[in-house]
Scaffold this motif. Structure first.
Motif, PDB file in Angstrom:
ATOM      1  N   UNK A  77      60.943  34.038 -18.752  1.00 60.46           N
ATOM      2  CA  UNK A  77      62.065  33.294 -19.046  1.00 60.46           C
ATOM      3  C   UNK A  77      62.438  32.376 -17.899  1.00 60.46           C
ATOM      4  N   UNK A  78      62.342  32.636 -16.600  1.00 60.64           N
ATOM      5  CA  UNK A  78      62.518  31.708 -15.422  1.00 60.64           C
ATOM      6  C   UNK A  78      61.732  30.482 -15.705  1.00 60.64           C
ATOM      7  N   UNK A  82      63.527  26.863 -16.486  1.00 58.97           N
ATOM      8  CA  UNK A  82      63.231  25.842 -15.415  1.00 58.97           C
ATOM      9  C   UNK A  82      62.615  24.631 -16.252  1.00 58.97           C
ATOM     10  N   UNK A  83      61.844  24.983 -17.291  1.00 59.13           N
ATOM     11  CA  UNK A  83      61.245  23.761 -18.060  1.00 59.13           C
ATOM     12  C   UNK A  83      62.309  23.205 -18.796  1.00 59.13           C
ATOM     13  N   UNK A  84      63.222  23.704 -19.254  1.00 57.19           N
ATOM     14  CA  UNK A  84      64.231  23.133 -20.188  1.00 57.19           C
ATOM     15  C   UNK A  84      65.359  22.334 -19.175  1.00 57.19           C
ATOM     16  N   UNK A  85      65.514  22.918 -18.032  1.00 57.20           N
ATOM     17  CA  UNK A  85      66.213  22.346 -17.132  1.00 57.20           C
ATOM     18  C   UNK A  85      65.576  21.115 -16.558  1.00 57.20           C
ATOM     19  N   UNK A 151      55.844  30.395 -20.962  1.00 53.11           N
ATOM     20  CA  UNK A 151      57.216  29.904 -20.614  1.00 53.11           C
ATOM     21  C   UNK A 151      57.394  28.393 -20.874  1.00 53.11           C
ATOM     22  N   UNK A 152      56.398  27.875 -20.518  1.00 55.22           N
ATOM     23  CA  UNK A 152      56.497  26.314 -20.635  1.00 55.22           C
ATOM     24  C   UNK A 152      56.448  25.980 -22.018  1.00 55.22           C
TER      25      UNK A 152
END
Length: 187
Positions: A77-78, A82-85, A151-152
């Protein structure tokens, strides 16, 4: 084998998202937990600069232990968030116009833009989704790299408008990884 390197945007995104969600104290704690030779990379990265893969591996280990507290779902999830951010607002708007299927076909190009040295990605698509075949990348024996990949890819799917992407590891070895991203082909 050539040395593997990653673009600084990985570090910029992780540090920026960590700052936003957890504050500067957590950023400092993560920096202190990194090997001394990797602290500067994390604290003051340049998005377009190339950095050693070992710095990312160190960061992933510290994030897994100090931010995700050893919880795989929390770590994925992190990385996803962070990828979207890390995807600029302008690019999020552009990417939202693309389908998940289209973006998954572009993963080999993204790999080449974000990494140099070892590794490559290939795409196989059917009506139910995409299987990404990552090869000749010796970091997949590290579970954090497998989780980071999930996650990515989830982050990429979300940028394309998929609110609940299903991304699963189908198999892995020392230097390979197969990941399925479920999505329907558009008629």
């Amino acid at each position: 084998m050539p040395a593997s390197e990653v673009k600084g945007i990985w570090f910029v995104s992780a540090r920026g998202y960590l700052t936003k969600v957890h504050g500067l104290e957590r950023v400092d704690a993560v920096a202190r937990a990194l090997l001394p030779e990797h602290r500067r990379i994390f604290l003051d990265p340049l998005p377009g600069e190339w950095y050693p893969e070992a710095a990312l591996q160190d960061l992933l280990g510290v994030l897994f232990g100090h931010v995700a507290m050893g919880d795989e779902a929390r770590f994925v999830r992190f990385v996803e968030e962070a990828s979207v951010f890390g995807t600029g607002k302008f690019f999020r708007v552009l990417l939202a116009l693309a389908s998940t299927r289209f973006l998954m076909r572009r993963v080999p190009v993204l790999w080449g833009r974000m990494r140099r040295g070892a590794g490559a990605a290939e795409v196989e698509q059917d009506d139910d989704g995409t299987v990404l075949h990552y090869r000749a990348f010796p970091y997949f024996e590290d579970a954090n790299y497998r989780l980071m990949t999930v996650g990515t890819l989830r982050g990429l799917c979300k940028v394309a408008g998929d609110t609940d992407p299903r991304v699963t590891v189908e198999g892995h070895g020392r230097d390979w990884l197969d990941v399925r991203v479920e999505h329907r082909a558009r008629p």
